[in-house]
Motif scaffolding. Sequence first.
Motif, PDB file in Angstrom:
ATOM      1  N   VAL A 172       7.182  50.891 -14.578  1.00 37.09           N
ATOM      2  CA  VAL A 172       6.334  49.708 -14.722  1.00 37.09           C
ATOM      3  C   VAL A 172       6.173  49.374 -16.212  1.00 37.09           C
ATOM      4  CG1 VAL A 172       4.094  48.681 -14.180  1.00 37.09           C
ATOM      5  CG2 VAL A 172       5.110  50.356 -12.624  1.00 37.09           C
ATOM      6  N   THR A 232      -3.997  49.725 -12.269  1.00 38.50           N
ATOM      7  CA  THR A 232      -3.875  50.831 -13.222  1.00 38.50           C
ATOM      8  C   THR A 232      -3.699  50.278 -14.631  1.00 38.50           C
ATOM      9  OG1 THR A 232      -2.706  51.948 -11.464  1.00 38.50           O
ATOM     10  CG2 THR A 232      -2.665  53.020 -13.579  1.00 38.50           C
ATOM     11  N   LEU A 254       0.551  55.930 -13.744  1.00 33.93           N
ATOM     12  CA  LEU A 254       1.331  54.694 -13.587  1.00 33.93           C
ATOM     13  C   LEU A 254       2.818  55.057 -13.549  1.00 33.93           C
ATOM     14  CD1 LEU A 254       1.075  51.533 -13.624  1.00 33.93           C
ATOM     15  CD2 LEU A 254       1.659  51.659 -16.033  1.00 33.93           C
ATOM     16  N   HIS A 255       3.554  54.430 -12.617  1.00 33.65           N
ATOM     17  CA  HIS A 255       4.981  54.752 -12.474  1.00 33.65           C
ATOM     18  C   HIS A 255       5.743  54.402 -13.754  1.00 33.65           C
ATOM     19  CE1 HIS A 255       8.953  54.938 -10.741  1.00 33.65           C
ATOM     20  NE2 HIS A 255       8.410  55.550  -9.703  1.00 33.65           N
ATOM     21  N   ALA A 290      -0.805  55.688 -19.251  1.00 31.89           N
ATOM     22  CA  ALA A 290       0.020  55.613 -18.034  1.00 31.89           C
ATOM     23  C   ALA A 290       0.131  56.995 -17.394  1.00 31.89           C
ATOM     24  CB  ALA A 290       1.399  55.079 -18.387  1.00 31.89           C
ATOM     25  N   GLU A 335      -1.529  48.195  -6.921  1.00 31.57           N
ATOM     26  CA  GLU A 335      -2.003  49.452  -7.545  1.00 31.57           C
ATOM     27  C   GLU A 335      -1.621  49.495  -9.013  1.00 31.57           C
ATOM     28  OE1 GLU A 335      -0.414  52.715  -5.326  1.00 31.57           O
ATOM     29  OE2 GLU A 335      -1.694  52.205  -3.591  1.00 31.57           O
ATOM     30  N   SER A 336      -0.327  49.100  -9.302  1.00 32.12           N
ATOM     31  CA  SER A 336       0.142  49.149 -10.695  1.00 32.12           C
ATOM     32  C   SER A 336      -0.690  48.196 -11.553  1.00 32.12           C
ATOM     33  CB  SER A 336       1.613  48.753 -10.787  1.00 32.12           C
ATOM     34  OG  SER A 336       2.354  49.573  -9.954  1.00 32.12           O
ATOM     35  N   ARG A 337      -0.991  47.036 -10.987  1.00 35.04           N
ATOM     36  CA  ARG A 337      -1.774  46.029 -11.710  1.00 35.04           C
ATOM     37  C   ARG A 337      -3.154  46.592 -12.060  1.00 35.04           C
ATOM     38  NH1 ARG A 337      -1.815  40.156  -8.994  1.00 35.04           N
ATOM     39  NH2 ARG A 337       0.408  40.486  -9.089  1.00 35.04           N
ATOM     40  N   ILE A 392       8.359  45.401 -12.952  1.00 38.76           N
ATOM     41  CA  ILE A 392       8.736  46.695 -12.354  1.00 38.76           C
ATOM     42  C   ILE A 392      10.249  46.739 -12.292  1.00 38.76           C
ATOM     43  CG2 ILE A 392       8.547  48.139 -10.293  1.00 38.76           C
ATOM     44  CD1 ILE A 392       5.806  46.719  -9.852  1.00 38.76           C
TER      45      ILE A 392
END
Length: 492
Positions: free
Chosen positions: A140, A70, A136-137, A131, A66-68, A218
Amino acid sequence: MTTVNNKLTPKAAFTQFTHLWYIVAMQIKSKTLIAGAIFTLIALTAMQGYLIFNTYDLRKNNFAVESRMTIGSIVQNPYVDSISWAYRTEFVDKIPEYRKGQINKKALIQTLKNAAKESNNGFLDYFKEGAEHFGLHENVLFKRSASLILFTYENGETETILAENEDPDLFLLGTDFPVDEGYLINAWNWSFDKGFTNASGHLETVVITYRASLYMKIIDWDSIMLKKLLLLLFVAFLLFVFIITLVTYSIRNLLKIKRISEIKTDFINNITHELKTPLATLSIATKTLTNKYAKDDKAISDEAIATINRQNKRLQNLIDQVVDNSLGYNHINLQLEPVLLSEFIDEVCDDFSLTLPQRIQLLRVLEPSDTPILIDKFFISTAIINILNNAVKFEGTVIKVELKTIEAYSVITISDNGIGISKKNKKLIFDKFYRLSEKNKHDYKGLGLGLYYCSQIIKAHHGIIDVESKEKQGSTFFLKIPTNHGKENLTG
Ligand code: ADP
């Protein structure tokens, strides 16, 4: 008073053997059940651990994917392209100076570094906004770097400006971190040419091959995953506690039921054993009476009648013992009266010593009572006599009765130097029907009700009964009766 029963008829031996076999079978069965329950518990815990671990892995991968995605949505954007276009152009524009020998390779690379650095602040602001927008967390991190720069000249020669895997990668945008601490999101080659007039005045074209990479890192994985899995972990923990409690409860219940069943079997064996002698004697006496010679002999028939009476009384006593001694403390009806304990205990000891064989000593250390306390004389004397009888039965030769006032209690202490009680059995002796361990059960007669009854009597007086003992050294029983017991009933 000790009866040693060392002669067994074949029938009795067979009964004892089947009884023993039944106990062993029960024990094996319950041990298997307990082992099964513990094994299931361990298997369930291991499975739960495995599932949690798998979920952790799955969620971690999901989070990374998911992070990727985003990050992709944030950086694939014309603004970011324009930034990279700008620093690349600055770098490319320096190539003629490099070719002419006016700057060296290091300075050429530095140009790219500086140009990227200048744009990075603006990029970071943009990235932060993106972000927040895409959720986005915050843990990250992202970086763009160059890992390879190659120049290919017209004559076919190539020159490596930045060697992949040999030189450290060239940080361009985002937050710098070692590449081996992050994930590679994407990498692509980018190639174009630059034409310029060289030192000899000729037009020269250089083809630039450039490899750009996007990385993601991360930080503090564990706390992110812990937050994500908190509910799951909490539910798993609750389930675990629940299962442990359930298994422990079931095992305890199983052991309790097993013990109760053993105790009941023992009780039936004991009472049967106790009934046998009077019944056998009664049968002989009755036969004697029906015998025609005995009928004519008054002395013989009187003796037989006396025996019948005695055995009848013994049977009645046995039944009374079972009925009375089984009473719980709330069914004991106390007739309270003020009693000077020291005098009362002295009398009980006087009566008891009459029944004692000479080899047994009964010592008394009684603190004189100055105020009477309210007790039921019949019940308290029954409790004291039960304990004194046990002291004799379990091989005490010196028995000591003491009376003291300790704080709010009158404490009657009865100690003996008999066989003592093991630590394990100490907790059980006040239980209904509890008798000594299997090994020497048949050496000492009894129904296992005496101490239960004593404890109920003391409880009915709101007191405490306790025991201290060491195997082979003796036992000490404490009967603690509150000095103000029952006073509220009299005054109120
Ligand atoms: P019983 O005497 O009929 O077996 P009790 O309830 O009076 O039943 O006693 C229960 C058990 O406590 C006895 O079987 C014995 O194991 C233990 N016990 C009681 N008093 C003594 C004592 N003075 N010395 C050693 N063991 C004792």
